[in-house]
Design an enzyme around this catalytic site. Structure first.
Site, short mmCIF file in Angstrom:
data_model
loop_
_atom_site.label_atom_id
_atom_site.label_comp_id
_atom_site.label_asym_id
_atom_site.label_seq_id
_atom_site.Cartn_x
_atom_site.Cartn_y
_atom_site.Cartn_z
N ASN A 56 -11.84 28.15 -28.13
CA ASN A 56 -10.66 28.50 -28.91
C ASN A 56 -11.03 29.45 -30.05
O ASN A 56 -12.12 29.37 -30.62
CB ASN A 56 -9.89 27.27 -29.41
CG ASN A 56 -10.74 26.28 -30.20
OD1 ASN A 56 -11.93 26.17 -29.99
ND2 ASN A 56 -10.10 25.56 -31.11
N GLU A 58 -9.30 30.81 -33.50
CA GLU A 58 -8.18 30.65 -34.42
C GLU A 58 -8.03 31.88 -35.31
O GLU A 58 -8.86 32.78 -35.32
CB GLU A 58 -8.40 29.38 -35.26
CG GLU A 58 -8.42 28.15 -34.37
CD GLU A 58 -8.42 26.83 -35.14
OE1 GLU A 58 -8.75 26.84 -36.34
OE2 GLU A 58 -8.08 25.81 -34.51
N CYS A 67 -6.08 29.40 -27.31
CA CYS A 67 -6.77 28.22 -26.80
C CYS A 67 -7.95 28.62 -25.91
O CYS A 67 -7.96 29.70 -25.32
CB CYS A 67 -5.83 27.35 -25.97
SG CYS A 67 -4.49 26.61 -26.89
N GLU A 69 -8.71 27.56 -22.99
CA GLU A 69 -8.35 27.73 -21.57
C GLU A 69 -7.88 29.16 -21.29
O GLU A 69 -8.23 29.77 -20.28
CB GLU A 69 -7.24 26.75 -21.17
CG GLU A 69 -7.63 25.29 -21.26
CD GLU A 69 -7.31 24.66 -22.61
OE1 GLU A 69 -7.44 25.34 -23.65
OE2 GLU A 69 -6.92 23.48 -22.62
N CYS A 100 -2.47 22.66 -23.34
CA CYS A 100 -1.10 22.75 -23.89
C CYS A 100 -0.18 23.41 -22.87
O CYS A 100 -0.62 23.96 -21.85
CB CYS A 100 -1.12 23.53 -25.20
SG CYS A 100 -1.30 25.32 -24.98
N CYS A 103 -0.89 27.07 -22.00
CA CYS A 103 -2.07 27.24 -21.15
C CYS A 103 -1.78 26.81 -19.71
O CYS A 103 -2.29 27.43 -18.77
CB CYS A 103 -3.26 26.48 -21.72
SG CYS A 103 -3.95 27.27 -23.18
N1 THU Z 1 -6.68 24.00 -28.36
C1 THU Z 1 -7.34 24.47 -27.28
O1 THU Z 1 -8.17 25.37 -27.38
N2 THU Z 1 -7.06 23.92 -26.07
C2 THU Z 1 -6.22 22.86 -25.87
O2 THU Z 1 -6.07 22.41 -24.75
C3 THU Z 1 -5.47 22.30 -27.00
C4 THU Z 1 -5.66 22.97 -28.31
C5 THU Z 1 -7.03 24.54 -29.68
C6 THU Z 1 -6.01 25.41 -30.34
C7 THU Z 1 -6.39 25.25 -31.80
O3 THU Z 1 -7.43 26.15 -32.11
C8 THU Z 1 -6.95 23.85 -31.89
O4 THU Z 1 -7.27 23.47 -30.57
C9 THU Z 1 -6.02 22.83 -32.51
O5 THU Z 1 -4.77 22.88 -31.90
#
Ligand code: THU
Length: 142
Positions: A56, A58, A67, A69, A100, A103
């Site tokens: 991920n 941010e 994310c 994925e 999520c 994704c």
């Molecule tokens: N996140 C992912 O990378 N994958 C997921 O399946 C759920 C959430 C990340 C997004 C964000 O950077 C952090 O987790 C918190 O939501």
């Protein structure tokens, strides 16, 4: 674990769900998550046997965060690979990090039936993307 017995491609491609999850854990160490401190790694097993991953990423503008994925899938497409068979997602040790909604839709574009490997406290569960997203949107469906 059960994914290996359910799908024969693991044997054919010479990898295991455990190996794919270890790879996802490796990508997790690259996560850029200074805002949530929730680090995620994802690893895709492609139909040629290769593993492509992502973490991920941010942003100060929270809504543009990506994310793991989606980063993994975009990495695969960027290297000319568009046929994923499975994805492993590694989040925090004790939390079950299920992809999520965004994704799920993003991944379904490339294989709505891929296996999704999730891990909690060291044990891996396999679930099909189809069951996580039974009716993905597809432009030609309209
Ligand atoms: N996140 C992912 O990378 N994958 C997921 O399946 C759920 C959430 C990340 C997004 C964000 O950077 C952090 O987790 C918190 O939501």
């Amino acid at each position: 674990m059960t994914a290996s017995s359910r799908s024969d491609y693991w044997l054919k491609l010479g990898t295991t769900p455990e190996q794919l999850m270890r790879s996802a854990e490796g990508f997790r160490t690259m996560a850029y998550a200074p805002y949530s401190n929730f680090f995620v790694g994802a690893a895709l097993l492609m139909d040629d046997g290769s593993i492509v991953g992502g973490c991920n990423v941010e942003n100060s503008s929270y809504g543009v965060t990506l994310c793991a994925e989606r980063i993994a899938m975009a990495n695969a497409v960027s290297s000319g690979k568009i046929n994923p068979l499975a994805i492993a997602v590694a989040g925090e040790v004790s939390s079950f990090c299920s992809p999520c909604g965004a994704c799920r839709q993003f991944l379904a574009e490339f294989n709505p039936d891929m296996d999704v490997l999730l891990m909690q406290n060291g044990s891996i569960t396999s679930i099909s993307l189809r069951s996580l997203l039974p009716y993905p949107f597809k432009l030609e469906d309209i």
